[in-house]
Design a protein around this motif. Structure first.
Motif, PDB file in Angstrom:
ATOM      1  N   ASN A  49     148.872  48.236  59.360  1.00  0.00           N
ATOM      2  CA  ASN A  49     148.752  49.049  58.155  1.00  0.00           C
ATOM      3  C   ASN A  49     148.724  50.525  58.528  1.00  0.00           C
ATOM      4  OD1 ASN A  49     148.265  50.138  55.663  1.00  0.00           O
ATOM      5  ND2 ASN A  49     146.220  49.257  55.421  1.00  0.00           N
ATOM      6  N   VAL A  50     149.775  51.259  58.161  1.00  0.00           N
ATOM      7  CA  VAL A  50     149.851  52.674  58.495  1.00  0.00           C
ATOM      8  C   VAL A  50     148.747  53.466  57.821  1.00  0.00           C
ATOM      9  CG1 VAL A  50     151.437  53.249  56.605  1.00  0.00           C
ATOM     10  CG2 VAL A  50     151.417  54.652  58.650  1.00  0.00           C
ATOM     11  N   GLU A  51     148.202  52.938  56.725  1.00  0.00           N
ATOM     12  CA  GLU A  51     147.138  53.645  56.019  1.00  0.00           C
ATOM     13  C   GLU A  51     145.867  53.755  56.866  1.00  0.00           C
ATOM     14  OE1 GLU A  51     147.661  54.973  53.150  1.00  0.00           O
ATOM     15  OE2 GLU A  51     149.484  53.998  52.441  1.00  0.00           O
ATOM     16  N   ASP A  52     145.787  53.000  57.962  1.00  0.00           N
ATOM     17  CA  ASP A  52     144.620  53.091  58.827  1.00  0.00           C
ATOM     18  C   ASP A  52     144.653  54.319  59.733  1.00  0.00           C
ATOM     19  OD1 ASP A  52     143.417  50.844  57.809  1.00  0.00           O
ATOM     20  OD2 ASP A  52     144.253  49.487  59.316  1.00  0.00           O
ATOM     21  N   ALA A  53     145.778  55.011  59.797  1.00  0.00           N
ATOM     22  CA  ALA A  53     145.817  56.288  60.517  1.00  0.00           C
ATOM     23  C   ALA A  53     145.040  57.328  59.724  1.00  0.00           C
ATOM     24  CB  ALA A  53     147.258  56.731  60.721  1.00  0.00           C
ATOM     25  N   GLU A  54     144.484  58.304  60.429  1.00  0.00           N
ATOM     26  CA  GLU A  54     143.696  59.313  59.726  1.00  0.00           C
ATOM     27  C   GLU A  54     143.639  60.617  60.514  1.00  0.00           C
ATOM     28  OE1 GLU A  54     139.240  58.608  59.902  1.00  0.00           O
ATOM     29  OE2 GLU A  54     139.981  56.604  60.503  1.00  0.00           O
ATOM     30  N   GLU A  55     143.363  61.675  59.792  1.00  0.00           N
ATOM     31  CA  GLU A  55     143.082  62.962  60.413  1.00  0.00           C
ATOM     32  C   GLU A  55     141.577  63.111  60.595  1.00  0.00           C
ATOM     33  OE1 GLU A  55     144.713  66.326  58.428  1.00  0.00           O
ATOM     34  OE2 GLU A  55     146.774  65.895  59.043  1.00  0.00           O
ATOM     35  N   ALA A  56     141.197  63.873  61.606  1.00  0.00           N
ATOM     36  CA  ALA A  56     139.781  64.123  61.859  1.00  0.00           C
ATOM     37  C   ALA A  56     139.633  65.511  62.453  1.00  0.00           C
ATOM     38  CB  ALA A  56     139.213  63.071  62.810  1.00  0.00           C
ATOM     39  N   GLN A  57     138.418  66.033  62.384  1.00  0.00           N
ATOM     40  CA  GLN A  57     138.147  67.369  62.922  1.00  0.00           C
ATOM     41  C   GLN A  57     137.156  67.270  64.070  1.00  0.00           C
ATOM     42  OE1 GLN A  57     136.193  70.514  60.449  1.00  0.00           O
ATOM     43  NE2 GLN A  57     138.106  71.625  60.791  1.00  0.00           N
ATOM     44  N   VAL A  58     137.449  68.038  65.122  1.00  0.00           N
ATOM     45  CA  VAL A  58     136.621  68.022  66.332  1.00  0.00           C
ATOM     46  C   VAL A  58     135.395  68.912  66.124  1.00  0.00           C
ATOM     47  CG1 VAL A  58     136.533  68.588  68.788  1.00  0.00           C
ATOM     48  CG2 VAL A  58     138.619  67.600  67.802  1.00  0.00           C
ATOM     49  N   GLN A  59     134.232  68.349  66.432  1.00  0.00           N
ATOM     50  CA  GLN A  59     132.998  69.144  66.400  1.00  0.00           C
ATOM     51  C   GLN A  59     132.697  69.724  67.771  1.00  0.00           C
ATOM     52  OE1 GLN A  59     129.407  67.810  64.176  1.00  0.00           O
ATOM     53  NE2 GLN A  59     128.374  67.843  66.164  1.00  0.00           N
ATOM     54  N   SER A  60     132.885  68.893  68.812  1.00  0.00           N
ATOM     55  CA  SER A  60     132.623  69.367  70.174  1.00  0.00           C
ATOM     56  C   SER A  60     133.363  68.498  71.172  1.00  0.00           C
ATOM     57  CB  SER A  60     131.117  69.356  70.477  1.00  0.00           C
ATOM     58  OG  SER A  60     130.608  68.030  70.415  1.00  0.00           O
ATOM     59  N   VAL A  61     133.499  69.024  72.393  1.00  0.00           N
ATOM     60  CA  VAL A  61     134.149  68.306  73.492  1.00  0.00           C
ATOM     61  C   VAL A  61     133.221  68.361  74.688  1.00  0.00           C
ATOM     62  CG1 VAL A  61     136.185  68.182  74.978  1.00  0.00           C
ATOM     63  CG2 VAL A  61     136.431  68.989  72.620  1.00  0.00           C
ATOM     64  N   SER A  62     133.050  67.239  75.384  1.00  0.00           N
ATOM     65  CA  SER A  62     132.170  67.191  76.551  1.00  0.00           C
ATOM     66  C   SER A  62     132.704  68.096  77.656  1.00  0.00           C
ATOM     67  CB  SER A  62     132.053  65.753  77.059  1.00  0.00           C
ATOM     68  OG  SER A  62     133.322  65.273  77.494  1.00  0.00           O
ATOM     69  N   ALA A  63     131.833  68.437  78.591  1.00  0.00           N
ATOM     70  CA  ALA A  63     132.204  69.352  79.669  1.00  0.00           C
ATOM     71  C   ALA A  63     133.365  68.824  80.504  1.00  0.00           C
ATOM     72  CB  ALA A  63     130.984  69.622  80.552  1.00  0.00           C
ATOM     73  N   ASP A  64     133.439  67.497  80.664  1.00  0.00           N
ATOM     74  CA  ASP A  64     134.534  66.926  81.462  1.00  0.00           C
ATOM     75  C   ASP A  64     135.789  66.669  80.628  1.00  0.00           C
ATOM     76  OD1 ASP A  64     133.805  64.727  79.960  1.00  0.00           O
ATOM     77  OD2 ASP A  64     133.277  63.463  81.667  1.00  0.00           O
ATOM     78  N   GLY A  65     135.741  66.944  79.328  1.00  0.00           N
ATOM     79  CA  GLY A  65     136.907  66.780  78.469  1.00  0.00           C
ATOM     80  C   GLY A  65     137.249  65.350  78.124  1.00  0.00           C
ATOM     81  N   MET A  66     136.382  64.393  78.484  1.00  0.00           N
ATOM     82  CA  MET A  66     136.695  62.978  78.307  1.00  0.00           C
ATOM     83  C   MET A  66     136.067  62.378  77.041  1.00  0.00           C
ATOM     84  SD  MET A  66     138.656  62.122  80.861  1.00  0.00           S
ATOM     85  CE  MET A  66     138.539  60.340  81.028  1.00  0.00           C
ATOM     86  N   THR A  67     135.227  63.125  76.343  1.00  0.00           N
ATOM     87  CA  THR A  67     134.580  62.624  75.128  1.00  0.00           C
ATOM     88  C   THR A  67     134.632  63.716  74.061  1.00  0.00           C
ATOM     89  OG1 THR A  67     133.044  61.285  76.434  1.00  0.00           O
ATOM     90  CG2 THR A  67     132.467  61.685  74.127  1.00  0.00           C
ATOM     91  N   ILE A  68     135.071  63.339  72.856  1.00  0.00           N
ATOM     92  CA  ILE A  68     135.029  64.289  71.755  1.00  0.00           C
ATOM     93  C   ILE A  68     134.116  63.739  70.658  1.00  0.00           C
ATOM     94  CG2 ILE A  68     137.308  65.243  72.230  1.00  0.00           C
ATOM     95  CD1 ILE A  68     138.418  63.646  69.914  1.00  0.00           C
ATOM     96  N   THR A  69     133.425  64.657  70.000  1.00  0.00           N
ATOM     97  CA  THR A  69     132.568  64.313  68.873  1.00  0.00           C
ATOM     98  C   THR A  69     133.198  64.868  67.609  1.00  0.00           C
ATOM     99  OG1 THR A  69     130.591  64.386  70.275  1.00  0.00           O
ATOM    100  CG2 THR A  69     130.257  64.505  67.890  1.00  0.00           C
ATOM    101  N   LEU A  70     133.262  64.033  66.561  1.00  0.00           N
ATOM    102  CA  LEU A  70     133.900  64.416  65.310  1.00  0.00           C
ATOM    103  C   LEU A  70     132.877  64.949  64.315  1.00  0.00           C
ATOM    104  CD1 LEU A  70     136.240  61.305  64.852  1.00  0.00           C
ATOM    105  CD2 LEU A  70     136.737  63.452  66.051  1.00  0.00           C
TER     106      LEU A  70
END
Length: 372
Positions: free
Chosen positions: A180-201
């Motif tokens: 189901n293509v409707e399961d795709a979504e946009e999101a906004q980044v709140q923060s990124v971890s120091a190593d760049g491997m984890t993002i918080t929305l």
């Protein structure tokens, strides 16, 4: 080292090797015939005798034709609005280069009109390259990656397959991991971890997304590692409403180098591709790379053309992301394409990547599609 240009002034640098350029400033009266600045609705021509530095935000123009001359965007926040931005007769548009990308914020608005004349091949609301060079280079980024772990609906932290340099406030698109293509979504980044491997929305995910999984299709088949993709939408250079068309008048007369640009015509250009390369034998080294392309219809179309690299782009389209037919030496690598909603159900089914009759040293590899 110091340089003195008679009646022009003195420049100085502490570097042992430096290059200096002389420009006609857009903001200087002497740049314009009769000392009259281009006003709203003006048609501006930059002839072969001029190299103009855009150092102010001009009023909305009707047309801007780089006719053998050169237009360079200064390193500062800028905006340009016009119905026609044309590069002809060996002209050159430069908004950053590969070695010195544009570092500030720039918005180019190409105003499509159903009233103004539609130029053959180009139409209106267009950056049109006929004979010359287009250099547009924004700040480089990791454009897309995959989930390292499954994320359930409601999650706000996403584990990534590789580190990113995304920032707070960035907009990303997450491709569907279901039918189901409707399961795709946009999101906004709140923060990124120091190593760049984890993002918080900033907001929880609406849908769930799968982490890595290897397919096993049986004897003789190579396993494929699958995981949900996500891509960065925003860039520091924005090309909005209109599109880019390359239609050279002579073989080998056009060079297109465009990297890390956000192109957004999500509510305009009905029936048109955002980038259309028509019967173009491009100068080797031409590319569309690292861009985000958001279009209500199609992304990039290349017809009977030669010598183009399309790589590391993120597409959010209602139609084809890339449609290439009868192309020679075209390379399509590491692009991610998705849709956020079903396209018009009355239209024929669309594929994200359609490659018809390639030839020469053409390559298609490493691409990912969601929702086609």
């Amino acid at each position: 080292m110091s340089v003195h240009v008679s009646r022009k002034g003195i420049a100085a640098t502490t570097a042992s090797v430096a290059s200096f350029h002389y420009y006609d400033l857009w903001s200087a009266a002497r740049t314009w015939d009769g000392g009259v600045f281009p006003g709203p609705g003006s048609s501006v021509q930059i002839p072969s005798t001029q190299i103009v530095l855009l150092d102010v935000v001009p009023p909305p123009l009707f047309s801007l034709v780089i006719d053998g001359g050169k237009l360079v965007f200064d390193q500062m926040d800028l905006a340009l609005e016009t119905s026609y931005l044309l590069i002809v007769n060996g002209g050159h548009l430069e908004i950053g280069t590969e070695s010195n990308p544009f570092r500030y914020h720039c918005v180019i608005t190409l105003m499509e009109s159903h009233v103004e004349p539609s130029l053959p091949f180009f139409g209106t609301g267009v950056l049109g390259l006929s004979d010359g060079i287009v250099d547009i280079h924004g700040l480089p980024h990791i454009t897309w990656t995959r989930f390292r772990d499954t994320a359930m609906a409601g999650a706000t932290q996403l584990q990534l397959e590789r580190p990113v340099q995304w920032q707070s406030g960035d907009t990303i698109v997450v491709g569907s991991s279901t039918a189901n293509v409707e399961d795709a979504e946009e999101a906004q980044v709140q923060s990124v971890s120091a190593d760049g491997m984890t993002i918080t929305l900033t907001q929880p995910l609406v849908s769930g997304y799968l982490g890595p999984k290897e397919t096993d299709e049986g004897p003789g088949c190579n396993p494929v590692r699958l995981a949900t993709e996500m891509g960065l939408i925003n860039r520091n250079i924005v090309l909005r409403r209109g599109g880019v068309t390359v239609a050279p008048t002579v073989p080998g007369g056009a060079t297109l180098r465009m990297a890390h640009v956000s192109m957004d015509a999500s509510t305009h250009l009905a029936g048109r591709y955002l980038v259309h390369i028509y019967k173009a034998e491009l100068v080797p080294g031409s590319y569309v790379s690292g861009c985000s392309i958001v279009a209500s219809t199609g992304g990039i179309r290349s017809t009977s053309s030669r010598g183009l690299y399309v790589r590391d782009n993120v597409f959010v389209t209602g139609g084809d992301a890339i449609f290439a037919e009868y192309c020679h030496d075209i390379v399509i690598q590491n692009n991610f394409a998705t849709a956020l909603a079903q396209s018009d159900l009355t239209s024929p089914p669309r594929a994200m990547f359609t490659i018809s009759t390639p030839s020469g040293r053409s390559q298609v590899s490493g691409n990912a599609a969601s929702g086609s």
